[in-house]
Scaffold this active site. Structure first.
Site, PDB file in Angstrom:
ATOM      1  N   PRO A 190      -2.395  -5.792   1.411  1.00 48.45           N
ATOM      2  CA  PRO A 190      -2.937  -4.633   0.695  1.00 48.45           C
ATOM      3  C   PRO A 190      -4.162  -4.995  -0.151  1.00 48.45           C
ATOM      4  CG  PRO A 190      -1.121  -5.543  -0.555  1.00 48.45           C
ATOM      5  CD  PRO A 190      -1.320  -6.455   0.626  1.00 48.45           C
ATOM      6  N   TRP A 191      -4.623  -4.018  -0.940  1.00 49.99           N
ATOM      7  CA  TRP A 191      -5.860  -4.219  -1.700  1.00 49.99           C
ATOM      8  C   TRP A 191      -5.623  -4.654  -3.144  1.00 49.99           C
ATOM      9  CZ3 TRP A 191      -4.871  -0.989  -5.555  1.00 49.99           C
ATOM     10  CH2 TRP A 191      -4.257   0.234  -5.286  1.00 49.99           C
ATOM     11  N   GLU A 220       6.424   5.997  -6.635  1.00 48.66           N
ATOM     12  CA  GLU A 220       5.533   4.904  -7.013  1.00 48.66           C
ATOM     13  C   GLU A 220       4.127   5.477  -7.219  1.00 48.66           C
ATOM     14  OE1 GLU A 220       4.155   2.040  -4.064  1.00 48.66           O
ATOM     15  OE2 GLU A 220       4.566   0.444  -5.489  1.00 48.66           O
ATOM     16  N   GLU A 236       7.201  -6.330   2.632  1.00 55.24           N
ATOM     17  CA  GLU A 236       7.175  -6.331   1.158  1.00 55.24           C
ATOM     18  C   GLU A 236       6.561  -5.006   0.747  1.00 55.24           C
ATOM     19  OE1 GLU A 236       8.348  -8.589  -0.792  1.00 55.24           O
ATOM     20  OE2 GLU A 236       8.559 -10.355   0.471  1.00 55.24           O
ATOM     21  N   LYS A 264      -5.205  -9.357   8.733  1.00 58.24           N
ATOM     22  CA  LYS A 264      -5.925  -8.107   8.534  1.00 58.24           C
ATOM     23  C   LYS A 264      -5.951  -7.781   7.050  1.00 58.24           C
ATOM     24  CE  LYS A 264      -5.308  -3.757   8.236  1.00 58.24           C
ATOM     25  NZ  LYS A 264      -6.497  -3.540   7.432  1.00 58.24           N
ATOM     26  N   CYS A 307       2.995  -4.314  -7.559  1.00 57.32           N
ATOM     27  CA  CYS A 307       4.218  -3.765  -6.965  1.00 57.32           C
ATOM     28  C   CYS A 307       5.449  -3.941  -7.847  1.00 57.32           C
ATOM     29  CB  CYS A 307       4.450  -4.380  -5.599  1.00 57.32           C
ATOM     30  SG  CYS A 307       4.439  -6.168  -5.673  1.00 57.32           S
ATOM     31  N   SER A 309       2.508  -0.336   1.454  1.00 54.40           N
ATOM     32  CA  SER A 309       3.337   0.805   1.056  1.00 54.40           C
ATOM     33  C   SER A 309       4.568   0.945   1.955  1.00 54.40           C
ATOM     34  CB  SER A 309       2.498   2.079   1.139  1.00 54.40           C
ATOM     35  OG  SER A 309       2.072   2.256   2.468  1.00 54.40           O
TER      36      SER A 309
HETATM   37  P1  NAD Z   1      -1.014   0.398   2.524  1.00 56.96           P
HETATM   38  O1  NAD Z   1       0.367   0.403   3.073  1.00 56.96           O
HETATM   39  O2  NAD Z   1      -1.799   1.637   2.582  1.00 56.96           O
HETATM   40  O3  NAD Z   1      -1.898  -0.713   3.277  1.00 56.96           O
HETATM   41  C1  NAD Z   1      -1.492  -2.061   3.359  1.00 56.96           C
HETATM   42  C2  NAD Z   1      -2.166  -2.688   4.570  1.00 56.96           C
HETATM   43  O4  NAD Z   1      -1.689  -2.043   5.750  1.00 56.96           O
HETATM   44  C3  NAD Z   1      -3.680  -2.539   4.592  1.00 56.96           C
HETATM   45  O5  NAD Z   1      -4.259  -3.698   5.138  1.00 56.96           O
HETATM   46  C4  NAD Z   1      -3.868  -1.351   5.515  1.00 56.96           C
HETATM   47  O6  NAD Z   1      -5.139  -1.333   6.135  1.00 56.96           O
HETATM   48  C5  NAD Z   1      -2.768  -1.600   6.541  1.00 56.96           C
HETATM   49  N1  NAD Z   1      -2.349  -0.423   7.311  1.00 56.96           N
HETATM   50  C6  NAD Z   1      -2.519   0.882   7.005  1.00 56.96           C
HETATM   51  N2  NAD Z   1      -2.002   1.659   7.999  1.00 56.96           N
HETATM   52  C7  NAD Z   1      -1.486   0.806   8.921  1.00 56.96           C
HETATM   53  C8  NAD Z   1      -0.800   0.990  10.160  1.00 56.96           C
HETATM   54  N3  NAD Z   1      -0.550   2.201  10.663  1.00 56.96           N
HETATM   55  N4  NAD Z   1      -0.401  -0.115  10.842  1.00 56.96           N
HETATM   56  C9  NAD Z   1      -0.606  -1.352  10.342  1.00 56.96           C
HETATM   57  N5  NAD Z   1      -1.276  -1.583   9.190  1.00 56.96           N
HETATM   58  C10 NAD Z   1      -1.700  -0.524   8.487  1.00 56.96           C
HETATM   59  O7  NAD Z   1      -0.889  -0.173   1.032  1.00 56.96           O
HETATM   60  P2  NAD Z   1      -2.055  -0.307  -0.035  1.00 56.96           P
HETATM   61  O8  NAD Z   1      -2.404   1.061  -0.517  1.00 56.96           O
HETATM   62  O9  NAD Z   1      -3.107  -1.204   0.510  1.00 56.96           O
HETATM   63  O10 NAD Z   1      -1.313  -1.140  -1.195  1.00 56.96           O
HETATM   64  C11 NAD Z   1      -0.492  -0.566  -2.160  1.00 56.96           C
HETATM   65  C12 NAD Z   1       0.963  -0.679  -1.761  1.00 56.96           C
HETATM   66  O11 NAD Z   1       1.302  -2.045  -1.540  1.00 56.96           O
HETATM   67  C13 NAD Z   1       1.906  -0.220  -2.872  1.00 56.96           C
HETATM   68  O12 NAD Z   1       2.908   0.569  -2.285  1.00 56.96           O
HETATM   69  C14 NAD Z   1       2.505  -1.516  -3.401  1.00 56.96           C
HETATM   70  O13 NAD Z   1       3.765  -1.399  -3.991  1.00 56.96           O
HETATM   71  C15 NAD Z   1       2.541  -2.336  -2.175  1.00 56.96           C
HETATM   72  N6  NAD Z   1       2.632  -3.755  -2.514  1.00 56.96           N
HETATM   73  C16 NAD Z   1       3.837  -4.372  -2.344  1.00 56.96           C
HETATM   74  C17 NAD Z   1       3.965  -5.715  -2.689  1.00 56.96           C
HETATM   75  C18 NAD Z   1       5.262  -6.441  -2.513  1.00 56.96           C
HETATM   76  O14 NAD Z   1       5.251  -7.664  -2.517  1.00 56.96           O
HETATM   77  N7  NAD Z   1       6.382  -5.769  -2.356  1.00 56.96           N
HETATM   78  C19 NAD Z   1       2.863  -6.417  -3.206  1.00 56.96           C
HETATM   79  C20 NAD Z   1       1.656  -5.748  -3.353  1.00 56.96           C
HETATM   80  C21 NAD Z   1       1.555  -4.404  -2.995  1.00 56.96           C
END
Ligand code: NAD
Length: 498
Positions: free
Chosen positions: A164-165, A402, A266, A189, A301, A244
């Site tokens: 994620p970002w 969240e 995660e 990625k 998170c 997410s």
């Molecule tokens: P996101 O789920 O939108 O994106 C995460 C990654 O998945 C990005 O690289 C995105 O480009 C990719 N992605 C998006 N759609 C996809 C698909 N259909 N198939 C495969 N990959 C895809 O999450 P975000 O907005 O980047 O990050 C915030 C989220 O991350 C929050 O929900 C947060 O809680 C979670 N997070 C969890 C942890 C943990 O360890 N549990 C740690 C950090 C962040």
């Protein structure tokens, strides 16, 4: 510490250069859609890059598969792999300020957060896993006389690492270091919003560390295109995903469609932090919990977004929290005095604003925060004040979903049972913490709370050796320590007769 003008100029020049993907030991110009990146602190464009096309993605996956078949890396002596892993960490360390500046420009967190929170662990995790190259022992099975059962751990193959970002470099390093220590090859990625620090990391690795072509591949693009390609390919045997819950479920669905693969997920959280009436060092507990909640502008998170406070100390704790929030300094993330930077991207910022509006609509008791006045150095960026709501209904949307921003809900409680019930009243279960001086209560509450990690009297302690991950909708599997080594390997049982 301040960013030097020379470093700023060097990074500004670098941002103007073409940003490419990297696979099969080559830099590759994307032939897919163009993606524009903005600095969230100003909303000015900082860079543009092209995603890989589907055809290019297939070549990237093939390159990871080819290296896995050849095992150029896997056949190196363990000591040599450890040396190379340590060198990777050292290169990160030597370039900490540059990587921290890039992180801040793309993500909006303060430069000091990037420098002091994100970068040290991004380097040190390589040292930690370098130690595992020759210490991940197998087992002997207790079979009868005349047989020998030895059990080895083998790599899974091509692993897709999707991050994620919020901690663009750190989350990547947490996966990359154990994945290659376990002799897999990887396709990484980064989030399409924040690929820059990892691109720079790859450039540094290519310049400075002799790694086999195809071992580490970086594929740039949007989640729906690149992510889908990785999670539907039959050549990818493992997806390690942080992000997410919604996308985690989609990945699970894709993974079961035409393939069966190992998954580590995660995901999101809505973690509680409980202040019992016997909280030791109350001021210290308030300071620490405030910090773990509001640092990194509430985009973590495991942060405790729900504070459950015993009614006898509710007034004192809430007043102290509000005073701290009002004094918290929003501003230019590059200035050392800034405590809170800008939210990472516009769509996310608008989602936070939606929650602030909903809170207004349902008449939530706002103790402080909301939208800041748009003036001075925060006139243009994606800023939200640290916001605290008091006496929140545990079932309302703000208490359940969240938000991933600087919005905190407070709940008073009377009894331990009530605190545990409110804490567990969530579909998430990533982390939970509490403060108490009573040992018996500490053990009971730790067992009652539904979460993957529990923090007693110090919320947010992390260690490379401590398992990290969630229960319920917060994910599947654990990372770090031996858990990452297990997650990136599979068991082979070998039985012989004599
Ligand atoms: P996101 O789920 O939108 O994106 C995460 C990654 O998945 C990005 O690289 C995105 O480009 C990719 N992605 C998006 N759609 C996809 C698909 N259909 N198939 C495969 N990959 C895809 O999450 P975000 O907005 O980047 O990050 C915030 C989220 O991350 C929050 O929900 C947060 O809680 C979670 N997070 C969890 C942890 C943990 O360890 N549990 C740690 C950090 C962040």
């Amino acid at each position: 510490m301040q960013v030097s003008p020379a470093l700023f100029e060097r990074v500004s020049k670098w941002l103007k250069q073409e940003k490419k993907s990297y696979f099969n030991g080559q830099w590759v110009s994307g032939e897919g859609e163009a993606i524009t990146l903005y600095n969230p602190a100003t909303e000015e464009k900082i860079c543009e890059y092209a995603a890989l096309s589907q055809k290019q993605l297939e070549c990237a996956i093939d390159s990871a598969e080819d290296e896995f078949k050849k095992q150029t890396w896997g056949k190196l002596p363990a000591r040599e792999r450890a040396r190379l892993l340590r060198q990777m960490g050292e290169v990160v360390r030597e370039n900490t300020e540059e990587l921290a500046l890039i992180e801040t420009l793309q993500n909006g967190k303060t430069f000091l957060e990037s420098l002091n929170d994100d970068l040290p662990d991004s380097a040190d995790v390589f040292d930690y896993y370098a130690g595992w190259t020759d210490k991940f022992y197998g087992e002997l099975g207790p079979v009868g006389y005349g047989s020998l059962n030895y059990i080895v751990r083998e790599p899974l193959g091509v692993c897709g690492l999707i991050v994620p970002w919020n901690f663009p470099l750190l989350m990547t390093m947490w996966k990359l270091a154990p994945a290659i220590t376990a002799n897999n090859t990887v396709l990484i990625k980064p989030s399409s919003y924040t690929p820059l620090s990892f691109i720079r990391f790859m450039e540094l690795m290519v310049e400075r560390v002799k790694l086999p072509a195809g071992l580490i591949n970086m594929v740039l693009g949007q989640g729906r295109a690149v992510g889908d390609a990785l999670t539907t390919s039959k050549k990818v045997n493992k997806i390690s995903f942080t992000g997410s819950t919604v996308v985690g479920k989609k990945i699970m669905e894709n993974s079961g469609k035409n393939h069966l693969r190992s998954l580590s997920l995660e995901l999101g959280g809505k973690s509680p932090c409980i202040f019992f009436e016997d909280t030791p060092n109350l001021d210290e507990a308030i300071n620490r919990s405030f910090h773990v909640m509001f640092s990194q502008k509430g985009e973590k998170c495991t942060e405790p977004t729900r504070f459950l406070i015993h009614e006898s100390i509710y007034k004192e704790v809430s007043e102290k929290l509000v005073a701290k929030a009002k004094a918290y300094r929003l501003g230019d993330p590059l200035k050392p005095e800034t405590q809170q930077g800008a939210q990472c991207h516009r769509a996310h910022f608008e989602s936070i604003v939606g929650y602030l509006e909903e809170a207004e609509r349902i008449g939530l008791n706002k103790l402080c925060g909301g939208m800041p006045e748009k003036k001075g150095e925060i006139a243009k960026g994606l800023y939200v004040l640290p916001t605290i709501y008091g006496d929140v209904d545990p079932n309302c949307r703000l208490a359940q979903e969240e938000i991933f921003g600087p919005l905190l809900c407070l709940f008073p409680f009377k009894t331990d049972e009530q605190a545990i019930e409110i804490a567990n009243n969530s579909e998430y279960g990533l982390a939970a913490g509490f403060y108490t001086a009573n040992l018996a209560r500490a053990h009971t509450v730790a067992r009652e709370l539904q979460a993957g990690q529990i923090f007693i009297n110090k919320y947010g302690q992390y260690d490379f050796s401590a398992p990290f991950g969630g229960v319920k909708q917060s994910g599947l599997g654990r990372e770090m320590g031996i858990h990452s080594m297990e997650a990136f390997t599979q068991v082979k049982s070998i039985l012989t007769s004599f």
